[in-house]
Design a protein around this motif. Structure first.
Motif, mmCIF file in Angstrom:
data_model
loop_
_atom_site.group_PDB
_atom_site.id
_atom_site.type_symbol
_atom_site.label_atom_id
_atom_site.label_comp_id
_atom_site.label_asym_id
_atom_site.label_seq_id
_atom_site.Cartn_x
_atom_site.Cartn_y
_atom_site.Cartn_z
ATOM 1 N N TYR A 63 0.788 -1.282 0.131
ATOM 2 C CA TYR A 63 0.303 -0.055 -0.142
ATOM 3 C C TYR A 63 0.798 1.230 0.063
ATOM 4 C CZ TYR A 63 -4.006 -2.901 1.070
ATOM 5 O OH TYR A 63 -4.890 -4.025 0.824
ATOM 6 N N LYS A 102 1.594 3.530 -2.811
ATOM 7 C CA LYS A 102 1.188 2.614 -4.069
ATOM 8 C C LYS A 102 -0.331 2.714 -4.374
ATOM 9 C CE LYS A 102 4.876 -0.675 -3.584
ATOM 10 N NZ LYS A 102 4.886 -1.856 -3.083
ATOM 11 N N LYS A 103 -1.308 2.696 -3.164
ATOM 12 C CA LYS A 103 -2.646 2.653 -3.516
ATOM 13 C C LYS A 103 -3.283 2.791 -2.097
ATOM 14 C CE LYS A 103 -3.037 -2.491 -3.080
ATOM 15 N NZ LYS A 103 -3.535 -3.713 -3.734
#
Length: 79
Positions: free
Chosen positions: A26, A29-30
């Motif tokens: 994460y 990244k997202k």
């Protein structure tokens, strides 16, 4: 050791995702959304009184290290 304490608190915040999983999957990244069935899950790990004590004792610098905001009924309140 403040670093170890910080890591334990971070682990509580993102549970059930592990710290390792967070950084691997994460971080930068997202987004990560964790839905809690218990609305009071975060109530005990850091209350406003704790933050005020840290500021009062000089361990935290208000407005530089601390930005506390709460939302109730869709209304934002900055402390």
């Amino acid at each position: 050791d403040s670093g170890a304490v910080a890591e334990r608190i971070f682990a509580l915040i993102i549970h059930p995702v592990t710290v390792e999983e967070f950084y691997r999957d994460y971080y930068e990244k997202k987004p990560l959304l964790i839905r809690r069935k218990n609305a009071a899950y975060y109530d005990e790990w850091m209350r406003m009184q704790h933050v005020r004590k840290l500021v009062d004792t000089g361990e935290l610098d208000w407005t530089y290290e601390v930005d506390v905001t709460s939302y109730r009924g869709g209304v934002r309140r900055t402390h």
